[in-house]
Write a protein that holds these residues in place. Structure first.
Motif, mmCIF file in Angstrom:
data_model
loop_
_atom_site.group_PDB
_atom_site.id
_atom_site.type_symbol
_atom_site.label_atom_id
_atom_site.label_comp_id
_atom_site.label_asym_id
_atom_site.label_seq_id
_atom_site.Cartn_x
_atom_site.Cartn_y
_atom_site.Cartn_z
ATOM 1 N N GLY A 69 107.291 22.856 79.586
ATOM 2 C CA GLY A 69 107.983 22.623 80.853
ATOM 3 C C GLY A 69 107.574 23.517 81.994
ATOM 4 O O GLY A 69 107.938 23.247 83.151
ATOM 5 N N HIS A 70 106.829 24.598 81.684
ATOM 6 C CA HIS A 70 106.576 25.533 82.786
ATOM 7 C C HIS A 70 105.368 26.425 82.550
ATOM 8 O O HIS A 70 105.361 27.229 81.622
ATOM 9 N N ASN A 71 104.364 26.301 83.407
ATOM 10 C CA ASN A 71 103.176 27.168 83.336
ATOM 11 C C ASN A 71 102.752 27.492 84.765
ATOM 12 O O ASN A 71 102.666 26.607 85.619
ATOM 13 N N ASP A 72 102.515 28.779 85.011
ATOM 14 C CA ASP A 72 102.213 29.252 86.366
ATOM 15 C C ASP A 72 100.730 29.480 86.621
ATOM 16 O O ASP A 72 100.377 30.264 87.501
ATOM 17 N N LEU A 73 99.868 28.777 85.900
ATOM 18 C CA LEU A 73 98.432 28.933 86.172
ATOM 19 C C LEU A 73 98.093 28.724 87.659
ATOM 20 O O LEU A 73 97.299 29.486 88.210
ATOM 21 N N TRP A 93 102.944 21.855 85.546
ATOM 22 C CA TRP A 93 102.373 23.008 86.252
ATOM 23 C C TRP A 93 103.321 23.376 87.376
ATOM 24 O O TRP A 93 103.739 22.516 88.161
ATOM 25 N N SER A 94 103.659 24.640 87.427
ATOM 26 C CA SER A 94 104.582 25.090 88.459
ATOM 27 C C SER A 94 103.828 25.320 89.761
ATOM 28 O O SER A 94 102.759 25.936 89.763
ATOM 29 N N VAL A 95 104.376 24.803 90.852
ATOM 30 C CA VAL A 95 103.778 25.062 92.162
ATOM 31 C C VAL A 95 104.637 26.120 92.876
ATOM 32 O O VAL A 95 105.029 25.971 94.024
ATOM 33 N N VAL A 130 108.328 21.905 91.109
ATOM 34 C CA VAL A 130 108.551 22.845 92.225
ATOM 35 C C VAL A 130 109.557 23.887 91.757
ATOM 36 O O VAL A 130 110.629 23.543 91.255
ATOM 37 N N GLU A 131 109.210 25.170 91.887
ATOM 38 C CA GLU A 131 110.033 26.242 91.311
ATOM 39 C C GLU A 131 110.897 26.926 92.357
ATOM 40 O O GLU A 131 110.698 28.089 92.686
ATOM 41 N N GLY A 132 111.853 26.194 92.856
ATOM 42 C CA GLY A 132 112.787 26.812 93.794
ATOM 43 C C GLY A 132 113.013 25.916 95.001
ATOM 44 O O GLY A 132 112.065 25.462 95.653
ATOM 45 N N GLY A 144 107.230 27.805 78.108
ATOM 46 C CA GLY A 144 106.656 29.128 77.860
ATOM 47 C C GLY A 144 106.582 30.080 79.042
ATOM 48 O O GLY A 144 106.686 31.278 78.864
ATOM 49 N N ASP A 145 106.392 29.541 80.258
ATOM 50 C CA ASP A 145 106.230 30.401 81.435
ATOM 51 C C ASP A 145 104.923 31.201 81.380
ATOM 52 O O ASP A 145 104.829 32.279 81.973
ATOM 53 N N TYR A 146 103.928 30.667 80.688
ATOM 54 C CA TYR A 146 102.636 31.363 80.626
ATOM 55 C C TYR A 146 102.057 31.513 82.029
ATOM 56 O O TYR A 146 102.218 30.647 82.884
HETATM 57 ZN ZN LIG Z 1 107.135 30.222 87.198
#
Ligand SMILES: [Zn+2]
Ligand SMILES: *[C@@H]1O[C@H](CO)[C@@H](O)[C@H](O)[C@H]1NC(C)=O
Ligand SMILES: *[C@@H]1O[C@H](CO)[C@@H](O)[C@H](O)[C@H]1NC(C)=O
Ligand SMILES: *[C@@H]1O[C@H](CO)[C@@H](O)[C@H](O)[C@H]1NC(C)=O
Ligand SMILES: *[C@@H]1O[C@H](CO)[C@@H](O)[C@H](O)[C@H]1NC(C)=O
Length: 376
Positions: A35-39, A81-83, A140-142, A268-270
């Motif tokens: 659900g969440h990766n900040d690459l 992918w988190s933007v 979108v993270e926020g 994971g928030d990798y």
């Molecule tokens: Zn994030």
């Protein structure tokens, strides 16, 4: 006889190995949807989003949690992918920077078509599974990213955004964040403001998943029906600097116990966090976590649910809601101008809009009259 038994023991894989092989077998047909990766955030920080720089090659990249070979080893079949852009951008360039992060995800898919398939619905995820690609979606993270605009929210949807975290670590003009629960920030809206409720309604209408990470408890209570995608960040897992794979499995076990296996997922928030548990160092390690769940007697069905089926179910539900709302008009009521932070803003469209470069004659007269009355 004795020799035979010994030989048999040697030939049999250990219990641990058996779970690892079982994990590989399950994940070869049900890969993980994380659900969440900040690459994308790393791509901004390291390369200013210049993907074609030789050192930005996603196959060779070796000091991030994520690269293409690691994704393959980890049986990652879907990734939101988190933007992400920081709260610091709120009321500044949040929208521009979010658009640029959306763009970099699209360019990842274009540059590595053998690895990534940008998709926007649950059917697209299933198709990418078949083609052995990482179904790539955007989150979108926020809520600060939409700058309190329903028009921006809809535009993000059209660009492929399929979830939005309501708040990161700052209140937006329409929702309270988690810091109000720790008393580090003052509750402003006690959950969602009336405009915040409109944002949520518009997300439902559009078919955008609501992500409740980082929001305050009161904001959470304003919503229903969900899936918990477990974050691996050490500080969240153990409230300390260190953690292990087993600690993460404990969280998953706990959620399974209190909410059922149909409520568990991976998030994971990798590449978004600094400290990761021993055994879960990068995106290649999901099978090790699955092996641990099998060791804890999770059934194959439980595991497949957590890996992908729960997310697909929730996503399909969101798509159904969208369908039932088809034909309903877009929400149009804008946020009250007074609820926005003003200094860097024009106010076109609002009743007392002062943002026009050329004032209409009536306003000009009024301004002039005001000026004169101030003089005398
Ligand atoms: Zn994030
Ligand atoms: C990591 O990548 C950099 C840049 O491509 C390269 O110079 C370096 O040798 C690589 N290191 C390892 C351990 O592969
Ligand atoms: C990345 O590196 C691999 C291996 O050297 C190469 O085959 C590929 O063309 C490169 N991709 C890009 C986009 O530079
Ligand atoms: C898993 O099941 C086996 C066999 O029923 C049992 O012996 C074992 O204690 C269980 N393990 C856990 C962690 O529940
Ligand atoms: C517009 O001006 C009027 C009169 O000064 C005031 O009562 C009203 O609140 C203002 N509206 C907005 C949106 O600022």
């Amino acid at each position: 006889m004795r020799v035979l038994v010994l030989a048999l023991t040697l030939a049999l894989p250990s219990a641990g190995q058996q779970h690892e092989e079982e994990a590989q077998r399950i994940m070869s047909t049900t890969p993980v949807i994380d659900g969440h990766n900040d690459l994308p955030w790393q791509l901004l920080l390291r390369f200013n989003n210049q993907l074609r720089l030789p050192q930005a090659n996603l196959t060779l990249l070796n000091d991030t949690h994520t690269n293409i070979p690691k994704l393959r080893r980890g049986h990652v079949g879907g990734q939101f992918w988190s933007v992400y852009v920081p709260c610091e951008t709120q009321n500044k360039d949040a929208v521009r920077r979010t658009l640029e992060q959306i763009d970099v995800v699209h360019r990842m898919c274009e540059l590595y078509p053998e690895a990534f398939a940008c998709v926007t619905d649950s059917a697209g995820i299933r198709e990418a599974f078949q083609n052995k690609k990482v179904a790539s979606l955007i989150g979108v993270e926020g809520g600060h990213s939409i700058d309190s605009s329903l028009g921006v929210l809809r535009t993000f949807y059209r660009l492929g955004v399929r979830y939005m975290t309501l708040t990161h670590s700052c209140n937006t003009p329409w929702a309270d964040n988690w810091l109000v629960d720790t008393k580090e920030e003052v509750p402003v809206h006690h959950g969602l403001s009336p405009f915040g409720k409109t944002v949520l309604a518009e997300m439902n209408r559009l078919g955008m998943i609501v992500d409740l990470a980082h929001v305050s408890v009161e904001t959470m209570r304003a919503t229903t029906g969900s899936l918990v995608m477990v974050n691996f960040y050490n500080a969240y897992v153990t409230c300390a600097d260190t953690a292990t794979l087993s600690d993460v499995a404990d969280h998953m076990d706990h959620i399974k116990k209190v909410a059922g296996a149909q409520s568990v997922g991976f998030g994971g928030d990798y590449d978004g966090v600094s400290g990761l548990p021993t055994g879960l160092e990068d995106v290649s390690t999901y099978p090790a976590l699955v092996a641990e769940l099998l060791k804890r007697n999770w059934t194959e069905q439980d595991v497949r649910a957590a890996l992908a089926e729960n997310l697909l179910r929730v996503f399909s539900k969101v798509e159904e809601v969208k369908k039932t709302l088809q034909g309903t008009a877009a929400h149009e009521t804008p946020i009250d101008f007074k609820e926005l932070e003003g200094p860097c803003r024009t106010s076109y469209g609002y009743p007392n809009g002062t943002g026009t470069a050329r004032l209409p004659p009536a306003a000009l007269v009024l301004a002039l009259a005001l000026f004169l009355s101030l003089l005398f």
